[in-house]
Design an enzyme around this catalytic site. Structure first.
Site, PDB file in Angstrom:
ATOM      1  N   SER A  52      95.263 -73.296   8.224  1.00 36.23           N
ATOM      2  CA  SER A  52      94.622 -74.401   9.404  1.00 36.23           C
ATOM      3  C   SER A  52      95.070 -74.350  11.217  1.00 36.23           C
ATOM      4  O   SER A  52      95.000 -73.255  11.125  1.00 36.23           O
ATOM      5  CB  SER A  52      94.620 -75.739   8.778  1.00 36.23           C
ATOM      6  OG  SER A  52      94.220 -76.980   9.011  1.00 36.23           O
ATOM      7  N   GLU A  56      85.636 -76.986   2.420  1.00 39.22           N
ATOM      8  CA  GLU A  56      87.031 -76.718   3.419  1.00 39.22           C
ATOM      9  C   GLU A  56      86.944 -78.426   3.670  1.00 39.22           C
ATOM     10  O   GLU A  56      87.933 -79.030   3.950  1.00 39.22           O
ATOM     11  CB  GLU A  56      86.816 -76.764   5.194  1.00 39.22           C
ATOM     12  CG  GLU A  56      86.513 -74.783   4.938  1.00 39.22           C
ATOM     13  CD  GLU A  56      88.271 -74.477   4.893  1.00 39.22           C
ATOM     14  OE1 GLU A  56      89.299 -75.679   5.015  1.00 39.22           O
ATOM     15  OE2 GLU A  56      88.791 -73.325   5.027  1.00 39.22           O
ATOM     16  N   HIS A 107      89.905 -77.460   1.199  1.00 40.77           N
ATOM     17  CA  HIS A 107      91.017 -76.829   2.781  1.00 40.77           C
ATOM     18  C   HIS A 107      92.545 -77.210   1.815  1.00 40.77           C
ATOM     19  O   HIS A 107      92.625 -77.415   1.369  1.00 40.77           O
ATOM     20  CB  HIS A 107      90.872 -78.010   3.708  1.00 40.77           C
ATOM     21  CG  HIS A 107      91.476 -77.083   5.050  1.00 40.77           C
ATOM     22  ND1 HIS A 107      90.855 -76.695   5.487  1.00 40.77           N
ATOM     23  CD2 HIS A 107      92.295 -78.217   4.982  1.00 40.77           C
ATOM     24  CE1 HIS A 107      92.726 -76.084   6.660  1.00 40.77           C
ATOM     25  NE2 HIS A 107      92.999 -77.662   6.651  1.00 40.77           N
TER      26      HIS A 107
END
Length: 503
Positions: free
Chosen positions: A193, A317, A407
């Site tokens: 990330s 995600e 995610h």
């Protein structure tokens, strides 16, 4: 040669770690001076040497953030503070006749929260016979606000502090990791990330030259970058929020209560995300000096470090953010505001069911993570070996709850957390065998890449003509140009800037 001892000399002094059954650990080793007092908002400074032996058995502070961001377990949190420029080293307990490859992990959290203490590294270190380093860096206003225009002859404020911290940590690794049995000439940086974006930023940072050999970017919001105009506008708003006049900023910023600064910046960042979807102002600044170009531009035009790169995203995600309005543009109105009605219309045609909820969430996640990553896959592959993946594995519990391959879910196999509380939770409804297989696949590739600069032979490099992508699943497979129609629909779409949304 690595020796199985817990007291290790570093350039600043001796540190004493702890011995486990399979690994040796050193925690909270300082790689820069505490950025407090006169050093607040300054580039990282050298560590003051110490005499005697420094205990390195417990985590120190996480960087300044909301207290719930510094998670060390499902229900436990690390104390936060400004004195957080530390790193952790994990090595296998067995001695090694040769220096081990080094993996340096940069945590995510939108540059607003997170801590290195979240990521247990023992399983990865022992399985790969590698040294794993995890680090903290300054977050939020302390790491990414640009107060440089308020500098005076006696008070200097620097830019890109969080990125400078990461470079300082890598310099510490270069200078000290051999004493821990690591090879300073074989360093791989990896992150997830915002941490993956940090990896890409290091590729574009001249000061990071020679400090690492290759990188792995897991789900980077790859086109995040802040112009100096927007960074300074954000800093001025922070002063307003704190009730500080510009003419008193130099003194007042140093005297301000840390949590007051943190809260002011957090409120502003959240407000901007709500009012201007797709704009993220807590990110590295293209200051023309420490970071000359936006990372995505440098990687695409070849001015970044031409080093091997693994880069990829997760299939779902956006689902992690869908219940929190404003975090990502996962609603049709937010996506339209971020990219414009014309682009939204073109993108909508590629997402079956749009503007339905599920399709909108998928589009918002792809906009933030997959779209710019594909641009980097194509651009960087012209100059250096590039390997693309998509993480599709989702055990039944994640599918039933609507998260899917969301995610950060790939962190479970990357760190080998199958038999931990989080690994058992995601496989409670089945999928344990699949997770073990995915863990083997992903770790084998990551570790081979760290050792040699290439993943396993079955994973070919990415090229613009074929766009071969490793789909990590049970089973894992190769696909050329996955989701081609969506890729073409996103071409030419860029993340908005604060200045653009105001015009």
């Amino acid at each position: 040669m690595m020796v199985a001892q817990t007291e290790i000399p570093t350039a600043a002094g001796v540190v004493r770690g702890s011995r486990g059954a399979r690994v040796l650990r050193w925690r909270a080793i300082p790689y820069a001076a505490p950025p407090v007092g006169e050093l607040r908002f300054r580039a990282p400074q050298p560590v003051e040497p110490w005499s005697g032996v420094r205990a390195a058995t417990e985590f120190g502070f996480a960087a300044m953030q909301h207290r719930t961001g510094a998670r060390t377990g499902l229900r436990t949190f690390q104390p936060t503070g400004e004195d957080a420029l530390t790193l952790n080293v994990t090595v296998p307990v067995a001695a090694s006749e040769t220096p081990r490859p080094v993996l340096v992990f940069i945590h995510g959290g939108g540059y607003l929260f997170g801590t290195s203490a979240t990521y247990p590294s023992g399983r990865l270190a022992t399985r790969g016979d590698v040294v794993v380093v995890t680090l903290n860096y300054r977050l939020g206003a302390f790491g990414y606000a640009d107060f440089s225009e308020y500098s005076t002859g006696t008070r200097i404020f620097d830019t890109n502090l969080g990125l400078r911290d990461q470079v300082a940590a890598l310099a510490w690794v270069r200078d000290n990791i051999a004493a821990f049995g690591g090879d300073p000439d074989n360093v791989t940086v990896f992150g997830e990330s915002a941490g993956a974006h940090a990896v890409l930023s290091l590729f574009a940072t001249p000061a990071a030259s020679g400090l690492f050999r290759r990188g792995i970017a897991q789900s980077p919001p790859a086109d995040w970058a802040v112009s100096t105009t927007d960074a300074r506008a954000f800093a001025r708003c922070c002063l307003d929020e704190l009730g500080i006049r510009p003419d008193e900023a130099a003194e007042a910023l140093l005297a301000a209560v840390p949590n007051d600064i943190r809260r002011a910046a957090d409120r502003l960042a959240a407000r901007v995300r709500r009012e201007r979807p797709g704009v993220y102002l807590i990110a590295p600044e293209v200051d023309g000096d420490f970071l000359p170009k936006a990372p995505i531009d440098a990687l695409v035009d070849g001015t970044a470090h031409r080093l091997p790169l693994i880069i990829g995203t997760n299939r779902d995600e956006g689902t992690l953010f869908a219940r929190n309005p404003g975090e990502l543009p996962t609603r049709p109105a937010e996506l339209r505001a971020a990219i414009g009605a014309e682009s939204e219309s073109r993108v909508a045609a590629a997402y079956s069911g749009y503007p339905g909820r599920r399709a909108a969430v998928r589009a918002g996640g792809d906009f933030t993570f997959w779209r710019p990553s594909v641009t980097i896959m194509a651009g960087h592959s012209r100059f250096a070996p590039t390997y693309a993946y998509r993480y599709d594995f989702a055990p039944r519990a994640l599918r039933l709850t609507g998260f899917g391959a969301t995610h950060a879910s790939e962190l479970i196999p990357v760190f080998g957390l199958t038999d931990t509380a989080i690994g058992r939770a995601v496989t409670a409804a089945g999928g344990g065998r699949g997770l073990r297989e995915v863990t083997r696949q992903i770790q084998d590739n990551w570790l081979e890449f760290a050792r040699t600069g290439t993943p396993l032979p079955a994973w070919p490099g990415y090229t613009e003509d074929r766009r071969t992508t490793l789909i990590i699943d049970a089973p894992t497979r190769l696909v050329d140009d996955p989701d081609r129609a969506k890729r073409l629909a996103w071409e030419g779409v860029c993340a908005p800037t604060l200045a653009a949304t105001r015009s």
